[in-house]
Design an enzyme around this catalytic site. Structure first.
Site, PDB file in Angstrom:
ATOM      1  N   CYS A  22     -28.581   1.084 -23.450  1.00 24.08           N
ATOM      2  CA  CYS A  22     -29.073   0.792 -22.095  1.00 24.08           C
ATOM      3  C   CYS A  22     -28.384  -0.411 -21.459  1.00 24.08           C
ATOM      4  O   CYS A  22     -28.567  -0.684 -20.273  1.00 24.08           O
ATOM      5  CB  CYS A  22     -30.583   0.611 -22.090  1.00 24.08           C
ATOM      6  N   HIS A  67     -29.538   8.421  -5.713  1.00 23.88           N
ATOM      7  CA  HIS A  67     -28.087   8.440  -5.837  1.00 23.88           C
ATOM      8  C   HIS A  67     -27.486   7.065  -5.552  1.00 23.88           C
ATOM      9  O   HIS A  67     -26.522   6.919  -4.802  1.00 23.88           O
ATOM     10  CB  HIS A  67     -27.475   9.523  -4.946  1.00 23.88           C
ATOM     11  N   GLU A 129     -38.721   7.916 -16.836  1.00 16.86           N
ATOM     12  CA  GLU A 129     -37.287   7.667 -16.919  1.00 16.86           C
ATOM     13  C   GLU A 129     -36.591   8.882 -17.524  1.00 16.86           C
ATOM     14  O   GLU A 129     -35.448   9.173 -17.191  1.00 16.86           O
ATOM     15  CB  GLU A 129     -37.029   6.412 -17.752  1.00 16.86           C
TER      16      GLU A 129
END
Length: 139
Positions: A22, A67, A129
């Site tokens: 991550c 996006h 997530e």
């Protein structure tokens, strides 16, 4: 009484200081569940019209997070480079863009502003997530 609207968006982030993958810039297909409460139903017998939630929250998400890259302000060097190449405006949080911090930001910073004219309160954000990993933040 409560009602919940489910929305989705795609974003990239990275977690500064993370010891695993991550720490790299990567993306997710986020699913958001926004729950609203009211002591009384409106004149149509609803907590709030689902179309109002969808319109207001989707507009905010599409403008700011969909996006896009969501980064910590301390990651501004990376954001500036991405913006220079892609032309996009990076969204910065004051903290690491973890699911927890993103959900908290939506509940405590975004929803009170975009729903201020409605007679409801957003009382919970559940942010997925991944399909198997989510966080819940309550007012």
């Amino acid at each position: 009484m409560k009602c919940t609207q489910i929305l989705g968006f795609d974003s990239a982030h990275r977690i500064i200081g993370h010891s695993g993958n991550c720490k790299m810039l990567h993306g997710h297909r986020y699913t958001l569940e926004a729950t609203f409460e009211s002591d009384e139903l409106n004149n149509l017998g609803m907590v709030i019209d689902f179309s109002i939630i969808k319109q207001k929250l989707t507009k905010w998400l599409n403008t700011n997070w969909d996006h896009n890259a969501i980064l910590s302000i301390i990651d501004k060097d990376l954001g500036d480079k991405i913006s220079k190449i892609t032309g996009q405006t990076i969204f910065y949080l004051k903290v690491n863009p973890t699911a927890e911090n993103m959900a908290y930001f939506l509940l405590h910073k975004v929803c009170p502003i975009i729903f201020k004219d409605e007679s409801v309160q957003c009382t919970q954000i559940k942010l997925y997530e991944t399909p198997n990993c989510y966080v819940t933040v309550k007012a």
